[in-house]
Write a protein that holds these residues in place. Structure first.
Motif, PDB file in Angstrom:
ATOM      1  N   GLY A  63      -6.152 -14.305  -0.881  1.00  0.00           N
ATOM      2  CA  GLY A  63      -7.597 -14.350  -1.026  1.00  0.00           C
ATOM      3  C   GLY A  63      -8.350 -13.471  -0.048  1.00  0.00           C
ATOM      4  O   GLY A  63      -9.570 -13.377  -0.113  1.00  0.00           O
ATOM      5  N   GLU A  64      -7.622 -12.846   0.864  1.00  0.00           N
ATOM      6  CA  GLU A  64      -8.296 -11.985   1.824  1.00  0.00           C
ATOM      7  C   GLU A  64      -8.436 -10.582   1.261  1.00  0.00           C
ATOM      8  O   GLU A  64      -7.630 -10.133   0.460  1.00  0.00           O
ATOM      9  N   MET A  65      -9.489  -9.907   1.685  1.00  0.00           N
ATOM     10  CA  MET A  65      -9.683  -8.515   1.288  1.00  0.00           C
ATOM     11  C   MET A  65      -8.823  -7.621   2.172  1.00  0.00           C
ATOM     12  O   MET A  65      -8.848  -7.752   3.394  1.00  0.00           O
ATOM     13  N   LEU A  66      -8.073  -6.745   1.535  1.00  0.00           N
ATOM     14  CA  LEU A  66      -7.309  -5.776   2.309  1.00  0.00           C
ATOM     15  C   LEU A  66      -8.161  -4.530   2.504  1.00  0.00           C
ATOM     16  O   LEU A  66      -8.619  -3.924   1.536  1.00  0.00           O
ATOM     17  N   VAL A  67      -8.429  -4.200   3.737  1.00  0.00           N
ATOM     18  CA  VAL A  67      -9.250  -3.038   4.061  1.00  0.00           C
ATOM     19  C   VAL A  67      -8.393  -2.035   4.810  1.00  0.00           C
ATOM     20  O   VAL A  67      -7.791  -2.365   5.840  1.00  0.00           O
ATOM     21  N   LEU A  68      -8.334  -0.844   4.289  1.00  0.00           N
ATOM     22  CA  LEU A  68      -7.552   0.205   4.939  1.00  0.00           C
ATOM     23  C   LEU A  68      -8.410   0.905   5.973  1.00  0.00           C
ATOM     24  O   LEU A  68      -9.582   1.179   5.742  1.00  0.00           O
ATOM     25  N   LEU A  69      -7.845   1.154   7.116  1.00  0.00           N
ATOM     26  CA  LEU A  69      -8.538   1.923   8.147  1.00  0.00           C
ATOM     27  C   LEU A  69      -7.892   3.294   8.195  1.00  0.00           C
ATOM     28  O   LEU A  69      -6.730   3.435   8.566  1.00  0.00           O
TER      29      LEU A  69
ATOM     30  N   GLN B 219       2.439   4.047  -1.327  1.00  0.00           N
ATOM     31  CA  GLN B 219       3.461   5.035  -1.026  1.00  0.00           C
ATOM     32  C   GLN B 219       2.795   6.356  -0.648  1.00  0.00           C
ATOM     33  O   GLN B 219       1.760   6.713  -1.191  1.00  0.00           O
ATOM     34  N   GLY B 220       3.370   7.038   0.282  1.00  0.00           N
ATOM     35  CA  GLY B 220       2.828   8.348   0.641  1.00  0.00           C
ATOM     36  C   GLY B 220       1.902   8.321   1.831  1.00  0.00           C
ATOM     37  O   GLY B 220       1.424   9.341   2.258  1.00  0.00           O
ATOM     38  N   VAL B 221       1.590   7.144   2.351  1.00  0.00           N
ATOM     39  CA  VAL B 221       0.808   7.093   3.590  1.00  0.00           C
ATOM     40  C   VAL B 221       1.626   6.349   4.640  1.00  0.00           C
ATOM     41  O   VAL B 221       2.510   5.568   4.327  1.00  0.00           O
ATOM     42  N   MET B 222       1.315   6.606   5.887  1.00  0.00           N
ATOM     43  CA  MET B 222       1.961   5.898   6.981  1.00  0.00           C
ATOM     44  C   MET B 222       1.185   4.625   7.263  1.00  0.00           C
ATOM     45  O   MET B 222      -0.042   4.639   7.312  1.00  0.00           O
ATOM     46  N   MET B 223       1.898   3.522   7.438  1.00  0.00           N
ATOM     47  CA  MET B 223       1.228   2.277   7.814  1.00  0.00           C
ATOM     48  C   MET B 223       1.550   2.004   9.276  1.00  0.00           C
ATOM     49  O   MET B 223       2.709   1.864   9.650  1.00  0.00           O
ATOM     50  N   TYR B 224       0.509   1.944  10.078  1.00  0.00           N
ATOM     51  CA  TYR B 224       0.731   1.806  11.512  1.00  0.00           C
ATOM     52  C   TYR B 224       0.663   0.369  11.985  1.00  0.00           C
ATOM     53  O   TYR B 224       1.442  -0.059  12.805  1.00  0.00           O
ATOM     54  N   LYS B 225      -0.311  -0.362  11.502  1.00  0.00           N
ATOM     55  CA  LYS B 225      -0.582  -1.642  12.135  1.00  0.00           C
ATOM     56  C   LYS B 225      -1.367  -2.526  11.181  1.00  0.00           C
ATOM     57  O   LYS B 225      -2.282  -2.067  10.510  1.00  0.00           O
ATOM     58  N   VAL B 226      -1.013  -3.799  11.131  1.00  0.00           N
ATOM     59  CA  VAL B 226      -1.777  -4.783  10.362  1.00  0.00           C
ATOM     60  C   VAL B 226      -2.593  -5.605  11.345  1.00  0.00           C
ATOM     61  O   VAL B 226      -2.072  -6.103  12.328  1.00  0.00           O
ATOM     62  N   ILE B 227      -3.904  -5.690  11.087  1.00  0.00           N
ATOM     63  CA  ILE B 227      -4.793  -6.413  11.991  1.00  0.00           C
ATOM     64  C   ILE B 227      -5.502  -7.504  11.196  1.00  0.00           C
ATOM     65  O   ILE B 227      -6.465  -7.239  10.485  1.00  0.00           O
ATOM     66  N   PRO B 228      -5.033  -8.735  11.270  1.00  0.00           N
ATOM     67  CA  PRO B 228      -5.707  -9.811  10.533  1.00  0.00           C
ATOM     68  C   PRO B 228      -7.019 -10.193  11.205  1.00  0.00           C
ATOM     69  O   PRO B 228      -7.116 -10.189  12.427  1.00  0.00           O
ATOM     70  N   SER B 229      -8.024 -10.508  10.382  1.00  0.00           N
ATOM     71  CA  SER B 229      -9.257 -11.057  10.931  1.00  0.00           C
ATOM     72  C   SER B 229      -9.628 -12.260  10.065  1.00  0.00           C
ATOM     73  O   SER B 229      -8.847 -12.678   9.226  1.00  0.00           O
ATOM     74  N   GLN B 230     -10.825 -12.792  10.208  1.00  0.00           N
ATOM     75  CA  GLN B 230     -11.163 -14.039   9.507  1.00  0.00           C
ATOM     76  C   GLN B 230     -11.117 -13.900   7.994  1.00  0.00           C
ATOM     77  O   GLN B 230     -10.480 -14.685   7.325  1.00  0.00           O
ATOM     78  N   GLU B 231     -11.802 -12.889   7.450  1.00  0.00           N
ATOM     79  CA  GLU B 231     -11.860 -12.768   5.996  1.00  0.00           C
ATOM     80  C   GLU B 231     -11.069 -11.580   5.483  1.00  0.00           C
ATOM     81  O   GLU B 231     -10.702 -11.532   4.322  1.00  0.00           O
TER      82      GLU B 231
END
Ligand SMILES: [Zn+2]
Length: 107
Positions: free
Chosen positions: A70-76, A16-28
């Motif tokens: 099981g995937e790591m969520l990485v914020l950009l 909460q409190g941040v804008m989420m622009y786009k989800v980009i899935p990759s392999q891991e």
């Protein structure tokens, strides 16, 4: 992931409190592009409110946690940069402290 609404995801991921622009899935990893919801109102150096946009900063990766899948969520995080018209110093916005705290816990 595309079935989640932004609000569901924000509360589920404690974002909460941040804008989420786009989800980009990759392999891991799953990358989630976030940003700041509003521009700063004051210069951190001289407290002047005369700020000009001054481009964008580097994209910073913040490890946020492991998803159920099981995937790591990485914020950009990409900071907007601002320049103060009074003292002429430039600065960038920092990610919310709660996100940086999470990063330290993982590393
Ligand atoms: Zn200033």
């Amino acid at each position: 992931m595309s079935t989640f609404t932004h609000n569901n995801m924000a509360s589920m991921l404690n974002l909460q409190g941040v804008m989420m622009y786009k989800v980009i899935p990759s392999q891991e990893n799953v990358y989630l592009k976030i940003g700041q919801p509003r521009r700063p109102s004051r210069c951190p150096y001289c407290q002047s409110s005369k700020l000009h946009s001054h481009g964008k900063g580097k994209v910073r990766k913040i490890k946020h946690g492991i998803l159920l899948s099981g995937e790591m969520l990485v914020l950009l995080w990409q900071s907007n940069r601002f320049k103060c018209a009074s003292c002429l110093k430039s600065f960038s916005q920092k990610p919310p402290p709660s996100l940086v705290q999470v990063e330290k816990d993982i590393v």
